[in-house]
Write a protein that holds these residues in place. Structure first.
Motif, mmCIF file in Angstrom:
data_model
loop_
_atom_site.group_PDB
_atom_site.id
_atom_site.type_symbol
_atom_site.label_atom_id
_atom_site.label_comp_id
_atom_site.label_asym_id
_atom_site.label_seq_id
_atom_site.Cartn_x
_atom_site.Cartn_y
_atom_site.Cartn_z
ATOM 1 N N LEU A 92 -5.795 -7.491 32.106
ATOM 2 C CA LEU A 92 -6.058 -7.278 33.534
ATOM 3 C C LEU A 92 -7.567 -7.288 33.768
ATOM 4 N N TRP A 93 -7.928 -7.367 35.049
ATOM 5 C CA TRP A 93 -9.323 -7.235 35.475
ATOM 6 C C TRP A 93 -9.425 -6.029 36.393
ATOM 7 N N VAL A 94 -10.514 -5.271 36.254
ATOM 8 C CA VAL A 94 -10.717 -4.100 37.114
ATOM 9 C C VAL A 94 -12.205 -3.955 37.426
ATOM 10 N N GLU B 289 -11.024 -4.124 48.963
ATOM 11 C CA GLU B 289 -11.966 -4.319 47.862
ATOM 12 C C GLU B 289 -11.269 -4.503 46.511
ATOM 13 N N ALA B 290 -9.992 -4.128 46.433
ATOM 14 C CA ALA B 290 -9.308 -4.137 45.134
ATOM 15 C C ALA B 290 -8.595 -5.454 44.835
ATOM 16 N N PHE B 291 -8.578 -6.382 45.801
ATOM 17 C CA PHE B 291 -7.746 -7.572 45.629
ATOM 18 C C PHE B 291 -8.502 -8.851 45.968
ATOM 19 N N GLY B 292 -8.054 -9.955 45.370
ATOM 20 C CA GLY B 292 -8.679 -11.249 45.624
ATOM 21 C C GLY B 292 -8.253 -11.842 46.958
ATOM 22 N N PRO C 26 -1.040 8.525 50.639
ATOM 23 C CA PRO C 26 -0.334 9.820 50.624
ATOM 24 C C PRO C 26 0.480 10.063 49.350
ATOM 25 N N ALA C 27 0.770 8.993 48.609
ATOM 26 C CA ALA C 27 1.601 9.129 47.399
ATOM 27 C C ALA C 27 0.766 9.156 46.119
ATOM 28 N N ARG C 28 -0.552 9.156 46.263
ATOM 29 C CA ARG C 28 -1.402 9.076 45.058
ATOM 30 C C ARG C 28 -1.482 10.408 44.310
ATOM 31 N N ARG C 29 -1.903 10.317 43.076
ATOM 32 C CA ARG C 29 -2.072 11.445 42.148
ATOM 33 C C ARG C 29 -0.747 12.141 41.867
ATOM 34 N N ALA C 30 0.334 11.396 41.918
ATOM 35 C CA ALA C 30 1.652 11.962 41.609
ATOM 36 C C ALA C 30 2.344 11.172 40.505
ATOM 37 N N GLY C 31 1.588 10.303 39.831
ATOM 38 C CA GLY C 31 2.165 9.553 38.717
ATOM 39 C C GLY C 31 2.869 8.260 39.099
ATOM 40 N N VAL C 32 2.740 7.841 40.376
ATOM 41 C CA VAL C 32 3.440 6.624 40.815
ATOM 42 C C VAL C 32 2.875 5.389 40.113
ATOM 43 N N ALA C 33 1.552 5.252 40.093
ATOM 44 C CA ALA C 33 0.944 4.079 39.442
ATOM 45 C C ALA C 33 1.268 4.060 37.946
ATOM 46 N N ARG C 34 1.285 5.219 37.343
ATOM 47 C CA ARG C 34 1.620 5.258 35.908
ATOM 48 C C ARG C 34 3.041 4.721 35.680
ATOM 49 N N GLN C 35 3.970 5.103 36.538
ATOM 50 C CA GLN C 35 5.346 4.592 36.380
ATOM 51 C C GLN C 35 5.399 3.078 36.605
ATOM 52 N N LEU D 59 -1.774 -4.066 41.635
ATOM 53 C CA LEU D 59 -1.362 -2.654 41.569
ATOM 54 C C LEU D 59 -1.919 -1.903 42.775
ATOM 55 N N TRP D 60 -1.048 -1.202 43.457
ATOM 56 C CA TRP D 60 -1.472 -0.414 44.615
ATOM 57 C C TRP D 60 -0.467 0.695 44.879
ATOM 58 N N VAL D 61 -0.992 1.860 45.277
ATOM 59 C CA VAL D 61 -0.146 2.985 45.693
ATOM 60 C C VAL D 61 -0.686 3.502 47.029
ATOM 61 N N ALA D 62 0.199 3.767 47.968
ATOM 62 C CA ALA D 62 -0.195 4.274 49.289
ATOM 63 C C ALA D 62 -0.922 5.607 49.141
ATOM 64 N N THR E 274 -13.003 3.853 39.270
ATOM 65 C CA THR E 274 -12.800 4.849 38.212
ATOM 66 C C THR E 274 -11.342 5.294 38.111
ATOM 67 N N ALA E 275 -10.628 5.323 39.241
ATOM 68 C CA ALA E 275 -9.224 5.756 39.203
ATOM 69 C C ALA E 275 -8.402 4.778 38.366
ATOM 70 N N ALA E 276 -8.506 3.493 38.674
ATOM 71 C CA ALA E 276 -7.715 2.497 37.941
ATOM 72 C C ALA E 276 -8.165 2.408 36.477
ATOM 73 N N ARG E 277 -9.453 2.474 36.248
ATOM 74 C CA ARG E 277 -9.932 2.391 34.854
ATOM 75 C C ARG E 277 -9.394 3.548 34.020
ATOM 76 N N GLY E 278 -9.366 4.745 34.624
ATOM 77 C CA GLY E 278 -8.827 5.898 33.898
ATOM 78 C C GLY E 278 -7.368 5.710 33.540
ATOM 79 N N LEU E 279 -6.615 5.162 34.489
ATOM 80 C CA LEU E 279 -5.197 4.908 34.241
ATOM 81 C C LEU E 279 -5.033 3.884 33.115
ATOM 82 N N TYR E 280 -5.765 2.779 33.198
ATOM 83 C CA TYR E 280 -5.601 1.717 32.205
ATOM 84 C C TYR E 280 -5.996 2.208 30.802
#
Ligand SMILES: CC(C)(COP(=O)(O)OP(=O)(O)OC[C@H]1O[C@@H](n2cnc3c(N)ncnc32)[C@H](O)[C@@H]1OP(=O)(O)O)[C@@H](O)C(=O)NCCC(=O)NCCS
Length: 162
Positions: free
Chosen positions: A121-123, A34-37, A94-103, A89-92, A128-134
């Motif tokens: 960007l488009w979101v 759902e997150a990608f074209g 098991p690795a989420r909520r650890a600051g990976v996407a922010r880096q 932008l994508w993070v697996a 809500t997760a990606a919007r919060g980060l952006y």
């Protein structure tokens, strides 16, 4: 900082590491279509030469130790795409909520600012997760909206020039 975030590294790939790009991209399309074209089926059809061509200096990959766990790309062309767009932008999970996407985002946005002074960007409105980060990185809604291929509304956001 947690044990996990201490082991995160972000870098581009060498041409011979094309299989990492394929692995991460196919996992992203399988896990969060759902997150990608693009679709998983269309990307599964690509061959080694296609993936080798896609290795560039504007695609960054996140690793937990040596395990690839995420990616981001910057779409930029000084003639046809003068405002760099953050995509893929994508993070697996098991690795989420650890600051990976922010880096990943800090790396891509830093490059965008050096190239053009800004980024966009488009979101999806429901992401809500990606919007919060952006938003936390300074991206602001421009007021433009469009529909995704499956009909969900998405919003345009821009990181203004400093
Ligand atoms: C969106 C995504 C990339 C976030 O990756 P992540 O590595 O978990 O994000 P981070 O740990 O770096 O979190 C950064 C910020 O994002 C926001 N965020 C991340 N996950 C969130 C969640 N589940 N709920 C609410 N906010 C969230 C928070 O603002 C967070 O900052 P905080 O930890 O200080 O609260 C990840 O969930 C993902 O890959 N989703 C599917 C693909 C996708 O939506 N890509 C974006 C397309 S536009």
């Amino acid at each position: 900082m947690s044990q996990v975030s201490r082991r995160v590294s972000v870098r581009t790939l060498d041409r011979d590491e094309w299989a990492i790009h394929r692995q991460v991209r196919l996992a992203a399309l399988d896990t969060n279509p759902e997150a990608f074209g693009a679709t998983l089926v269309s990307q599964q059809l690509l061959d080694e030469a296609d993936w080798r061509r896609r290795v560039d200096d504007r695609s960054w990959f996140a690793f937990l130790d040596t395990e690839p766990v995420g990616m981001v790309r910057l779409w930029y062309d000084p003639c046809t795409k003068p405002v760099p767009e953050v995509i893929a932008l994508w993070v697996a999970p098991p690795a989420r909520r650890a600051g990976v996407a922010r880096q990943l985002m800090l790396t891509a946005v830093g490059t965008a600012q050096r190239l053009a002074g800004c980024a966009d960007l488009w979101v999806s409105l429901d992401n809500t997760a990606a919007r919060g980060l952006y938003q936390s990185l300074g991206f602001q809604p421009t007021g433009s909206t469009q529909s995704t291929s499956d009909g969900r509304p998405e919003m345009h956001m821009r990181l203004p020039r400093r």
